[in-house]
Design an enzyme around this catalytic site. Sequence first.
Site, PDB file in Angstrom:
ATOM      1  N   ASP A 118      44.669  57.901  44.371  1.00  0.00           N
ATOM      2  CA  ASP A 118      43.275  58.243  44.657  1.00  0.00           C
ATOM      3  C   ASP A 118      43.173  58.482  46.158  1.00  0.00           C
ATOM      4  OD1 ASP A 118      42.838  57.614  41.973  1.00  0.00           O
ATOM      5  OD2 ASP A 118      42.388  55.529  42.461  1.00  0.00           O
TER       6      ASP A 118
ATOM      7  N   ASP B  77      35.492  55.424  31.626  1.00  0.00           N
ATOM      8  CA  ASP B  77      35.487  54.395  32.660  1.00  0.00           C
ATOM      9  C   ASP B  77      34.654  53.218  32.182  1.00  0.00           C
ATOM     10  OD1 ASP B  77      36.927  56.216  34.074  1.00  0.00           O
ATOM     11  OD2 ASP B  77      35.427  56.558  35.638  1.00  0.00           O
TER      12      ASP B  77
END
Length: 242
Positions: A129, A8
């Site tokens: 998500d 990330d």
Amino acid sequence: MVIIPAIDLKEGKCVRLLQGDFERVTVYSDRPGEMACLWRDKGAERLHLVDLDGSVAGAPKNVEIIRQIVREVCLPVEIGGGIRDLSTVKRYLDMGVQWVILGTAALKDRMFVYKACDSFPGRIILGIDAVKGRVAVEGWTEQSAMTALDLAKSYESRGIAAVIYTDISRDGMQTGVNVEGTRSLAEGVDIPVIASGGVATLEDIKKLLPLEEAGIAGVIVGKALYSGAISLEEAISLTKQT
């Protein structure tokens, strides 16, 4: 089942968030390219990259770092975060990215996602998500009323390469993967599903392995790798056992 290390990116660094909270950030490396090469050298077959800055801004913010990683690791790479138009999709694919992950756009701009699927068949991954089964968008800062299953089913006929299902409440927490939620999604759609969020130990991977027949094709591992709770080599070895 493939084990996919997560990288990330935030402000040019390799980080992890707790439950998608941008205020709870741990920096693991100032050199994401070196981290990508480390996972490659430990046996990774694929990498999962997220441009966290891009996911909030709605436009890519770490492109040059991503380009460097793709060039140096020579592994299939999937990338998500801030991808909102076809030119960005093409830009990533042209630089060697294997799959582009579309999340917020899948809910807010369906025509764009349809066009992306038509223009680049087999190269688009649907990123879902969710919090308590409900889809969250805009870098996890906004929740919707749509369920993860309903969103996935609405794209079932569009040639999506896979669905990445992330349980935000577990992401970065190492509290265990949401096995039942991931199983339900995989059984509900005819698209390969990649589990994400909460993987804490090898036991989580062991719980997912029997679900390959249900359509779970991989699992993304983040904090557990960075903290040393899981050895990438051991996790990969586990998936190769018959």
